[in-house]
Write a protein that holds these residues in place. Structure first.
Motif, PDB file in Angstrom:
ATOM      1  N   GLU A  29     -67.977 -29.011 -23.294  1.00 36.66           N
ATOM      2  CA  GLU A  29     -66.837 -29.517 -24.063  1.00 36.66           C
ATOM      3  C   GLU A  29     -66.457 -28.559 -25.180  1.00 36.66           C
ATOM      4  N   TRP A  30     -67.432 -27.842 -25.714  1.00 43.16           N
ATOM      5  CA  TRP A  30     -67.165 -26.811 -26.719  1.00 43.16           C
ATOM      6  C   TRP A  30     -68.355 -25.862 -26.765  1.00 43.16           C
ATOM      7  N   ALA A  31     -68.079 -24.620 -27.200  1.00 40.98           N
ATOM      8  CA  ALA A  31     -69.134 -23.611 -27.289  1.00 40.98           C
ATOM      9  C   ALA A  31     -68.645 -22.480 -28.179  1.00 40.98           C
ATOM     10  N   PHE A  32     -69.593 -21.692 -28.686  1.00 40.95           N
ATOM     11  CA  PHE A  32     -69.271 -20.524 -29.500  1.00 40.95           C
ATOM     12  C   PHE A  32     -69.504 -19.249 -28.689  1.00 40.95           C
ATOM     13  N   VAL A  33     -68.662 -18.257 -28.937  1.00 42.60           N
ATOM     14  CA  VAL A  33     -68.819 -16.954 -28.279  1.00 42.60           C
ATOM     15  C   VAL A  33     -68.659 -15.852 -29.306  1.00 42.60           C
ATOM     16  N   ALA A  34     -69.251 -14.704 -29.024  1.00 40.09           N
ATOM     17  CA  ALA A  34     -69.098 -13.532 -29.897  1.00 40.09           C
ATOM     18  C   ALA A  34     -67.686 -12.976 -29.746  1.00 40.09           C
ATOM     19  N   PRO A  35     -67.111 -12.455 -30.824  1.00 43.63           N
ATOM     20  CA  PRO A  35     -65.733 -11.966 -30.752  1.00 43.63           C
ATOM     21  C   PRO A  35     -65.622 -10.512 -30.285  1.00 43.63           C
ATOM     22  N   ASN A  36     -66.753  -9.843 -30.069  1.00 43.29           N
ATOM     23  CA  ASN A  36     -66.739  -8.395 -29.888  1.00 43.29           C
ATOM     24  C   ASN A  36     -66.142  -7.922 -28.572  1.00 43.29           C
ATOM     25  N   ASP A  37     -66.197  -8.743 -27.537  1.00 40.44           N
ATOM     26  CA  ASP A  37     -65.798  -8.290 -26.212  1.00 40.44           C
ATOM     27  C   ASP A  37     -64.626  -9.113 -25.707  1.00 40.44           C
ATOM     28  N   ALA A  38     -63.413  -8.628 -25.979  1.00 37.34           N
ATOM     29  CA  ALA A  38     -62.213  -9.358 -25.564  1.00 37.34           C
ATOM     30  C   ALA A  38     -62.117  -9.450 -24.046  1.00 37.34           C
ATOM     31  N   ASP A  39     -62.616  -8.431 -23.327  1.00 35.64           N
ATOM     32  CA  ASP A  39     -62.556  -8.456 -21.866  1.00 35.64           C
ATOM     33  C   ASP A  39     -63.372  -9.605 -21.295  1.00 35.64           C
ATOM     34  N   SER A  40     -64.570  -9.823 -21.863  1.00 35.69           N
ATOM     35  CA  SER A  40     -65.423 -10.904 -21.359  1.00 35.69           C
ATOM     36  C   SER A  40     -64.811 -12.270 -21.638  1.00 35.69           C
ATOM     37  N   ILE A  41     -64.219 -12.421 -22.826  1.00 35.44           N
ATOM     38  CA  ILE A  41     -63.566 -13.695 -23.143  1.00 35.44           C
ATOM     39  C   ILE A  41     -62.371 -13.904 -22.223  1.00 35.44           C
ATOM     40  N   ALA A  42     -61.597 -12.840 -21.998  1.00 33.75           N
ATOM     41  CA  ALA A  42     -60.417 -12.945 -21.139  1.00 33.75           C
ATOM     42  C   ALA A  42     -60.790 -13.270 -19.700  1.00 33.75           C
ATOM     43  N   SER A  43     -61.978 -12.848 -19.268  1.00 30.48           N
ATOM     44  CA  SER A  43     -62.396 -13.087 -17.882  1.00 30.48           C
ATOM     45  C   SER A  43     -62.648 -14.555 -17.590  1.00 30.48           C
ATOM     46  N   LEU A  44     -62.673 -15.389 -18.622  1.00 42.06           N
ATOM     47  CA  LEU A  44     -62.920 -16.810 -18.423  1.00 42.06           C
ATOM     48  C   LEU A  44     -61.715 -17.532 -17.816  1.00 42.06           C
TER      49      LEU A  44
END
Length: 347
Positions: A29-44
């Motif tokens: 329902e919610w989670a925290f992620v590191a901001p350093n890797d925009a590619d990894s976040i975008a891959s979601l």
């Protein structure tokens, strides 16, 4: 028709390991992620280019320490209502975690405090608002934005002191599981007493201010909501409540906090003590922790207030050295233990 949706919120004061970014996050329902890797976040998500660009924009403008991902099922026939819905969930999460971490810090740092030696202090976390937010100050040069919001102004502990202390969502889950039910109820899906939730939200928002005086005013104001009294009780009575909750020896600190609020509210005088915000957060956190315990024990705000006032009266009466008064006081004055960092700053 409701659609599965995700909100991404910049966070300061919480450092998450890079290995936390994975498709499994979208099952929570919610989670925290590191901001350093925009590619990894975008891959979601499927539309990677659009999300990647926006993540990079947020990183450049707000310099977050982490991102909070919130998963919701929303009806986008009213886009603004949908946005407010997901933002409300984010605020509830940060509110609950701040109270949980004031009680059992996820990050705790030793601060040198002159001749007094070292004192422990937890690091607050907060949502970082966009620079255009009219209530936040901007610091800028002709060619770039330097600071948005309150982070440097209040001089909360520097992130360099904590940058090695990366955490995981499992660490956060463990802290939540160990917290009393009244704290867990602040999270999305929980059901908590209105005055406690409103006060917790006010305390969370107090971290989004621009100066020490503003923080003292806002944080102490949250106590008025906490006791559910609003304008029906004098501030001097509230000071008695807080002194009773903070315990023996805290009166000078509590008095200094209330006086600091009065000077800022009525004369706009900023405090001269560079540690005033640390003293304030310790006093306010002690009141929240012990008041939450009283609400859990007595199941009712009115009953808890009656007991709190009785403790205060018996404490004053015990100065007459009556053994009977001392015995009566001992029966009702037991308070939950406070973390060491609160004792460091409130006594």
């Amino acid at each position: 028709m409701k659609e599965e949706s995700f909100g991404l919120f910049p966070i300061r004061g919480l450092w998450i390991g890079l290995d936390e970014v994975s498709p499994l996050l979208l099952e929570r329902e919610w989670a925290f992620v590191a901001p350093n890797d925009a590619d990894s976040i975008a891959s979601l998500v499927k539309d990677q280019d659009s999300l990647r660009g926006n993540v990079e924009m947020l990183r450049e403008r707000l310099k977050p320490d982490a991102f909070l991902i919130v998963r919701r099922y929303l009806d986008f026939s009213d886009v603004r209502a949908a946005w407010l819905n997901v933002r409300e969930q984010a605020q509830r999460i940060i509110t609950a975690l701040n109270l949980i971490f004031l009680r059992s810090p996820l990050y705790e740092i030793k601060l040198q405090n002159g001749s007094d030696g070292q004192r422990m202090h937890p690091h607050p976390i907060w949502l970082t608002e966009v620079p255009e937010h009219p209530e936040l100050p901007l610091v800028f040069l002709r060619d770039r934005l330097l600071v948005s919001g309150h982070h440097q102004t209040l001089s909360w502990t520097s992130w360099q002191m904590l940058s090695g202390q990366r955490r995981s969502n499992a660490d956060i889950d463990a802290a939540i599981n160990a917290a009393p039910d009244i704290y867990k109820a602040l999270l999305p899906g929980g059901n908590v007493q209105n005055s406690f939730e409103s006060a917790a939200r006010a305390l969370m928002l107090s971290f989004n201010v621009a100066s020490q005086g503003q923080f003292i005013s806002s944080a102490v104001g949250s106590l008025d909501i906490l006791f559910g009294e609003n304008n029906s009780v004098r501030w001097s009575s509230m000071q008695d409540y807080v002194s009773t909750l903070c315990g023996s020896g805290s009166l000078p600190r509590v008095k200094s906090v209330f006086e600091g609020r009065h000077r800022f509210i009525h004369r706009h005088i900023e405090p001269t003590d560079p540690s005033s915000h640390l003293i304030t957060v310790a006093v306010v956190a002690a009141a929240f922790i012990r008041w939450a315990d009283m609400l859990a024990r007595y199941k009712d705000r009115t009953a808890s207030l009656d007991v709190l006032e009785a403790i205060g009266r018996l404490t004053r009466a015990s100065r007459g050295n009556s053994a009977e008064v001392a015995a009566a006081l001992a029966q009702i004055s037991k308070m939950v233990a406070l973390p060491q960092w609160i004792a460091d700053w409130s006594l």
